[in-house]
Scaffold this active site. Structure first.
Site, mmCIF file in Angstrom:
data_model
loop_
_atom_site.group_PDB
_atom_site.id
_atom_site.type_symbol
_atom_site.label_atom_id
_atom_site.label_comp_id
_atom_site.label_asym_id
_atom_site.label_seq_id
_atom_site.Cartn_x
_atom_site.Cartn_y
_atom_site.Cartn_z
ATOM 1 N N CYS A 47 -20.965 -41.103 35.454
ATOM 2 C CA CYS A 47 -21.526 -39.830 34.881
ATOM 3 C C CYS A 47 -22.718 -40.168 33.604
ATOM 4 C CB CYS A 47 -20.373 -39.161 34.466
ATOM 5 S SG CYS A 47 -19.671 -39.922 33.142
ATOM 6 N N HIS A 51 -16.187 -38.126 30.143
ATOM 7 C CA HIS A 51 -17.081 -37.723 30.686
ATOM 8 C C HIS A 51 -18.564 -37.673 29.912
ATOM 9 C CE1 HIS A 51 -18.259 -36.075 34.741
ATOM 10 N NE2 HIS A 51 -18.754 -35.174 34.293
ATOM 11 N N ASN A 102 -22.993 -30.347 33.852
ATOM 12 C CA ASN A 102 -22.172 -31.631 34.458
ATOM 13 C C ASN A 102 -22.708 -32.289 35.420
ATOM 14 O OD1 ASN A 102 -19.764 -32.869 35.460
ATOM 15 N ND2 ASN A 102 -18.311 -31.326 35.354
#
Length: 651
Positions: A307, A581, A601
């Site tokens: 990520c 994350h 995201n």
């Protein structure tokens, strides 16, 4: 009268021929028996001195002229109709220009750019409904367009450098990363790693039984006791990564003990027979790398925990799609070249060395029965190949240096720091800022003894504070136990400690009136520390500096628990946020007194929205399972659930 250059000669000697006097630096070098610049370059290449080779090449110029475009394969279509015909006609006209015709060169290149954009729109509109022969024709032309765009880039560089073009970096062909996956050990204490140095392996008696060799995988755990006479805390107990036997990263050795400094953390790995490489099209030459300009919707994280890398990519696309398309090129021969930067830190300073990595134009697929699915980045070719190039280059999410494995693997991308990814992708140093809610005096309770509060208390009330020397420590522990502490919770704590209500009321009003403590979500009351964080985001966004933000491992309230776990790394999920994350930071706003930050995201879905509770009217957070992963996050939630901002100051 026209002057002509005269050739100067030395007087004839006993030999049969006259000899020209050297007039250039290269001729003087040759006459003196010195190696030419080209010979020096070859010597350094043979010696493997990559940085010296790059420097020498940067000092050499290559003369170019538009007539090199006569080799573009589609020039012959100059008589064709439509946008394609116009592109071919412009390319043909460009190939006939003289090198000095700068104005005409520029005007043709600008029109070509506009026509190519128009053609790409037409190509995208064709979609997947065209007949096979029509589709094949468009894909052939897409490959030619990719080649033409490369040539245009070279011409712009030449024109920007008064008629000369610095040569590109030496091509570095790298192998496809090895296709292993993370191994689940079901709560066991064993961890994965690799040997970062050569070191002795000892048995329980302290005898040498083998050598840990740099660049090979191992499994390790913290032993209850170390080798005889040595501290357990200085050693790991290591064993081979048995499930990786047969790979280039496997090392056979006897289980034993090695000093901890010789082992670096890594994922536990296992081979996965369902994974394989596949070209994105039966003929990868005709699959366009960029069917359209890079956009945020292209980025969708797959089944690997990178990520941090994809959030950095999102932030770069948000700044300018051209940053991505400018660092990647389709070579038209089944390979793609990506420009990145090696990072070296020394004496507090970092140096960035450009590097062009060439990889096979193929992506990782998982085969399960008759189905084949994308394993890593999902769906978009340029994202998949950028991710692949990052791994193939040896970059490691948790360190600036290249990982010293014998064979690179996608799993080295799992878990990392967005700032490091920014540096490898841009060649600019990253900037980090901690995300906090409170100043130190709020967290350690020292505000209890500050004059601002004491001046509001009577002597007797001040004695209440001094009577219990542990009050400040209790407030400190309260902050350690939970991410956010509100004045009402301080009041409950002080009541338990026996402070009178009049004293507590003064303290609570003092805290609510100041900026040491914030209000709850949706109140618009922020601490000075929170506002400083918002100002840093505002400054980066206004300056168009790419930015990302990292969340805490534990994202859920202990009382309410998690909603699920993530597909990319088993991350906690709760009310639209993902723990451990990294998100891209895109924008900010003041929404009726509420400070909000737009984040995205890298999963390409799952986010948060807000609503009001029916009876109390308090603002509550709700999860959004679909969408594109882009949402506005209230500042109170941001400072409560996130810990670090990563940005890069680049023009």
């Amino acid at each position: 009268m026209r002057l002509t250059a005269m050739r100067t000669t030395v007087p004839k000697g006993p030999g049969p021929r006259s000899q020209a006097r050297p007039t250039t630096s290269a001729q003087f070098q040759s006459a003196a028996g010195m190696p030419s610049q080209q010979q020096l370059l070859q010597m350094q290449q043979n010696a493997g001195n990559r940085k010296t080779v790059q420097y020498l090449q940067s000092q050499m110029t290559i003369q170019r002229s538009p007539d090199t475009w006569t080799t573009w394969p589609a020039v012959q279509d100059a008589a064709a109709k439509g946008t394609w015909g116009r592109i071919c006609a412009l390319a043909a006209a460009y190939s006939k220009l003289l090198p000095a015709a700068a104005e005409k060169r520029e005007s043709i290149l600008l029109e070509l750019d506009a026509q190519i954009t128009k053609w790409q729109t037409e190509y995208t509109a064709i979609g997947g409904n065209a007949k096979q022969d029509v589709s094949d024709l468009w894909m052939h032309r897409a490959a030619a367009i990719n080649d033409l765009v490369r040539r245009m880039g070279a011409e712009w560089k030449e024109m920007d450098a008064p008629g000369t073009l610095l040569p590109s970096l030496p091509e570095e062909r790298v192998a496809n990363p090895e296709l292993s996956k993370k191994k689940d050990v079901g709560g066991q204490s064993v961890e994965g790693g690799f040997f970062s140095t050569n070191e002795r392996i000892l048995d329980e008696m302290g005898n040498t039984i083998g050598v840990a060799k740099k660049g090979y995988l191992c499994e390790f755990e913290k032993p209850a006791a170390g080798p005889s006479g040595l501290k357990a805390g200085d050693y790991y107990k290591v064993r081979p990564s048995a499930e990786m036997a047969g790979s280039k990263n496997y090392l056979a050795f006897r289980e034993g003990y090695v000093v901890r400094t010789a082992v670096s953390d890594f994922n536990l790995l296992k081979k996965d027979g369902e994974l394989g490489y596949e070209k994105p099209n039966p003929d990868a030459l005709y699959q366009p790398l960029f069917p359209h300009a890079p956009k945020l919707d292209d980025v969708k994280q797959g089944y690997i925990g990178d990520c941090y890398l994809l959030a950095a990519v999102l932030a770069l696309v948000n700044k300018s799609p051209g940053l991505i398309s400018g660092m990647m090129r389709d070579n038209g021969n089944g390979t793609v070249t990506v420009k990145m930067f090696d990072v070296e830190g020394k004496n507090g300073k970092k140096t960035f060395t450009p590097r062009e990595v060439t990889i096979e134009k193929s992506v990782v697929k998982r085969t399960s029965g008759k189905d084949k699915t994308d394993e890593n980045a999902q769906g978009t070719l340029w994202v998949q190949l950028l991710e692949k190039a990052y791994a193939a280059a040896g970059y490691y999410g948790r360190g600036e240096e290249r990982v010293p494995l014998k064979e690179n693997t996608f799993e080295q991308l799992a878990s990392g720091i967005a700032g490091i990814a920014f540096e490898h992708l841009t060649g600019h140093e990253a900037v980090y800022k901690s995300v906090e809610t409170y100043q130190s005096e709020a967290k350690d309770g020292s505000w209890l003894m500050m004059s601002a509060l004491k001046s509001q208390l009577t002597p007797d009330q001040q004695m209440e504070l001094f009577a219990d020397p542990d009050l400040a420590d209790g407030i400190k522990k309260l902050h350690e136990q939970q991410k956010h502490v509100y004045p009402v919770e301080i009041d409950v704590y002080l009541q338990k400690k026996g402070l009178s209500k009049p004293t507590r009321d003064i303290i609570r009003k003092h805290l609510e009136a100041g900026n040491l403590y914030s209000g709850k979500r949706g109140t618009g009351k922020y601490t000075k520390t929170q506002l400083d964080t918002f100002a840093a985001i505002q400054q980066a966004v206004d300056a168009k500096h790419p930015m990302a933000i990292s969340s805490h491992d534990k994202i859920a309230s202990p009382k309410k628990g998690i909603f699920g776990v993530g597909h990319s790394g088993g991350e906690q999920m709760a009310k639209g946020l993902v723990g451990r994350h990294v998100y891209a930071v895109l924008d900010y706003r003041d929404n009726g007194g509420l400070k909000e930050v737009k984040v995205r995201n890298p999963w390409g879905n799952y986010g948060r929205t807000y609503g009001k509770k029916f009876f109390s009217g308090a603002v509550e957070a709700k999860e959004v399972k679909g969408g594109n992963g882009e949402f506005w996050l209230e500042l109170s939630d941001l400072t409560k659930r996130f810990h670090t901002l990563h940005s890069v100051n680049m023009p």
